[in-house]
Design a protein around this motif. Structure first.
Motif, PDB file in Angstrom:
ATOM      1  N   SER A 109       0.850  -1.192   0.000  1.00  9.42           N
ATOM      2  CA  SER A 109       0.000   0.000   0.000  1.00  9.42           C
ATOM      3  C   SER A 109       0.885   1.242   0.000  1.00  9.42           C
ATOM      4  O   SER A 109       2.093   1.173   0.264  1.00  9.42           O
ATOM      5  CB  SER A 109      -0.901   0.005   1.232  1.00  9.42           C
ATOM      6  N   ASP A 124       0.923   3.552   2.177  1.00  6.77           N
ATOM      7  CA  ASP A 124       1.468   3.745   3.523  1.00  6.77           C
ATOM      8  C   ASP A 124       2.680   2.847   3.756  1.00  6.77           C
ATOM      9  O   ASP A 124       3.662   3.264   4.388  1.00  6.77           O
ATOM     10  CB  ASP A 124       0.400   3.450   4.579  1.00  6.77           C
ATOM     11  N   GLU A 125       2.615   1.617   3.265  1.00 10.70           N
ATOM     12  CA  GLU A 125       3.733   0.684   3.464  1.00 10.70           C
ATOM     13  C   GLU A 125       4.962   1.104   2.667  1.00 10.70           C
ATOM     14  O   GLU A 125       6.093   0.864   3.097  1.00 10.70           O
ATOM     15  CB  GLU A 125       3.293  -0.728   3.087  1.00 10.70           C
ATOM     16  N   ASN A 178       5.654   4.361   2.072  1.00 16.30           N
ATOM     17  CA  ASN A 178       6.145   5.551   2.774  1.00 16.30           C
ATOM     18  C   ASN A 178       6.771   5.224   4.125  1.00 16.30           C
ATOM     19  O   ASN A 178       7.636   5.965   4.609  1.00 16.30           O
ATOM     20  CB  ASN A 178       5.008   6.558   2.953  1.00 16.30           C
ATOM     21  N   LEU A 179       6.366   4.106   4.728  1.00  8.74           N
ATOM     22  CA  LEU A 179       6.947   3.728   6.023  1.00  8.74           C
ATOM     23  C   LEU A 179       8.410   3.297   5.910  1.00  8.74           C
ATOM     24  O   LEU A 179       9.083   3.138   6.934  1.00  8.74           O
ATOM     25  CB  LEU A 179       6.125   2.601   6.652  1.00  8.74           C
ATOM     26  N   LYS A 237       6.321  -2.847   6.127  1.00 13.23           N
ATOM     27  CA  LYS A 237       6.640  -1.854   5.109  1.00 13.23           C
ATOM     28  C   LYS A 237       7.248  -2.539   3.896  1.00 13.23           C
ATOM     29  O   LYS A 237       7.592  -3.724   3.932  1.00 13.23           O
ATOM     30  CB  LYS A 237       7.588  -0.795   5.666  1.00 13.23           C
ATOM     31  N   ASP A 255       3.021   9.146  -3.597  1.00 16.50           N
ATOM     32  CA  ASP A 255       1.656   8.630  -3.567  1.00 16.50           C
ATOM     33  C   ASP A 255       1.508   7.574  -4.658  1.00 16.50           C
ATOM     34  O   ASP A 255       2.435   7.330  -5.445  1.00 16.50           O
ATOM     35  CB  ASP A 255       0.669   9.784  -3.797  1.00 16.50           C
TER      36      ASP A 255
END
Length: 482
Positions: A255, A257-258, A260-261, A271, A295
């Motif tokens: 994802s 978020d994963e 960006n982590l 991540k 993104d």
């Protein structure tokens, strides 16, 4: 009268030529002739065996003397090997892990060659002769086998199976490992296993088939030209000779978020282990300085509501009338020796929806999209090639083309997907390894996409040995447009 003649014949003395002594000598003579025939036949067979062995010895040619060792049968320690030294049965050729990428040592078969890469161990199991084939055991590493039409077939035994390489033919055999450059990061999930790839000729893999009732019969797996097979799996089919060296090129494994982590030093969170995100904001902040971000875009055909019809694209975004440059980047480790590939195709789809600087800025390096390839060759252990894309030009702004020889500047149409494809083996002289791929956006304001990125080794090169010297870094190409 007839009776008298019969009586005379019946009273004639019998012949004394075949006496017992003469019969004995005849038996002795025949036995001697048989003995001589067997002796001649045995001597002829022995000469044929010696001749076969003389015609197909295993003799080593050293390309990197400091990295090539041999360990005789029964020995504990390995020692350096002299060039053109014969290898006896049981001897193991050892190519040190520290050897440079590419070929470090060659085993001559007379005729035929077996080229060995760094971190390879190759043992002589059997020397060819009457009724038996040359056989080598690949304990670890990678070899290229080149057999001319005058050569005999060569057997390679591995940790999984034995494979016969027919002549004429050109092959690659490697043991996949999690800590070797001859196994790229993208391939290491398949380790440990043995891969056989065929450029020409035919590889015959020793295999069996179970009949109804449980009886096993020999049923070899045949790999044709242009095919490759992982031996441990024992599949009857085969793959085409194309090797994906980059993972997650469609950005579907994690994802947003994963992804960006990966900027956070916390091993407890899930991540991405493919792409790593880096946001590099200006060192000097100004009043008009807004951080950018990474993104994911779901680019779907107009009117489509089916997720499988959509393309997921990396999205590099920085807006807000910024007046200082900032970089948003994603990187992925490749760590692959690419010497054995005929082509190394890098492809991507690129779209630039917005850029506030004209072309590539005043310095010529503020690229709305840039693909950077970190590589090594025989002249450099830290080289790079960069492909810089721009879409918009503004008459009221100054801009210049980069003079750096490793940057190729490419103009694409604004707000449209543009395909990019290049053969890095052709583009970069004397290419040895690909270390890392980076994709980034640089500038003041931008909104750009990259999708469907891939890096594929295609086919096997027929010339694995590298030239003695080569230019440093990437070759400068004339831009398509600027």
């Amino acid at each position: 009268m007839s009776e008298t003649m019969l009586e005379a014949e019946s009273t004639h003395a019998p012949s004394t030529f075949w006496t017992p002594a003469r019969k004995g000598w005849l038996v002795i003579l025949l036995g001697f002739l048989i003995f001589c025939g067997l002796g001649v036949s045995g001597a002829y067979a022995g000469m044929q065996l010696l001749r076969a062995r003389e015609q197909s010895p295993f003799q080593v040619k050293v390309e990197q003397p400091e990295a090539v060792l041999v360990r005789p049968l029964g020995a504990i320690q390995a020692s350096q090997v002299a060039d053109s030294e014969d290898l006896d049965v049981g001897t193991t050729l050892i190519i040190a892990e520290k050897a440079a990428p590419g070929v470090a040592g060659i085993v001559h078969l007379f005729p035929g060659d077996v080229s060995a890469w760094a971190n390879t161990q190759l043992q002589v199991e059997q020397r060819g002769g009457v009724g038996q084939a040359n056989r080598l055991r690949l304990l670890q590493g990678q070899i290229i086998v080149d057999l001319p039409s005058t050569a005999a077939a060569l057997e390679i035994s591995t940790i999984t199976r034995t494979v016969e390489l027919t002549a004429p033919g050109y092959y690659r055999v490697r043991q996949l490992a999690k800590d070797s450059l001859t196994t790229g990061v993208a391939e290491r999930d398949s380790a440990p296993d043995t891969e056989v790839a065929v450029a020409s000729g035919e590889a015959i893999v020793n295999a069996t088939r179970v009949l109804p009732g449980g009886r096993q019969v020999s049923d070899p797996i045949r790999i044709p030209p242009g095919g490759r097979q992982l031996l441990a799996k024992g599949n009857r089919g085969y793959f085409q000779n194309a090797w994906p060296l980059l993972r997650d090129g469609k950005f579907t494994d994690f994802s947003v978020d994963e992804y960006n982590l990966t900027q956070v030093q916390d091993s407890s969170v899930k991540k991405s282990d493919t792409w790593q995100v880096r946001v590099q904001n200006p060192v000097v902040q100004s009043q008009n300085s807004v951080p950018g971000y990474f993104d994911l875009d779901h680019d779907c055909p107009k009117g489509s509501s089916q997720p499988q019809e959509c393309r997921i694209a990396a999205n590099f975004v920085r807006t807000g009338f910024n007046d200082l440059p900032s970089i948003i980047a994603i990187t992925q480790d490749i760590r692959a020796d690419v010497v054995s590939y005929d082509k190394l195709q890098l492809t991507a789809s690129i779209r630039i929806r917005k850029q506030s600087l004209s072309k590539t800025g005043v310095a010529g390096t503020e690229c709305p999209v840039l693909i950077r390839v970190f590589y090594t060759n025989s002249q450099s252990s830290d080289a790079k090639a960069e492909y810089c894309f721009w879409a918009y030009e503004y008459a009221n702004q100054k801009s210049t083309k980069s003079n750096y020889p490793w940057i190729k500047t490419i103009h694409i149409y604004p707000n449209e997907w543009s395909g990019f494809s290049i053969d890095l083996k052709h583009e970069i002289p004397d290419l040895l390894t690909i270390q890392q791929i980076e994709v980034h956006a640089n500038g003041h304001d931008y909104d750009t996409n990259v999708a469907d990125i891939s890096l594929d080794g295609i086919d096997l090169t027929q010339q694995p040995l590298l030239p003695a010297s080569a230019p440093h870094g990437a070759t400068q190409r004339t831009p398509e447009q600027y």
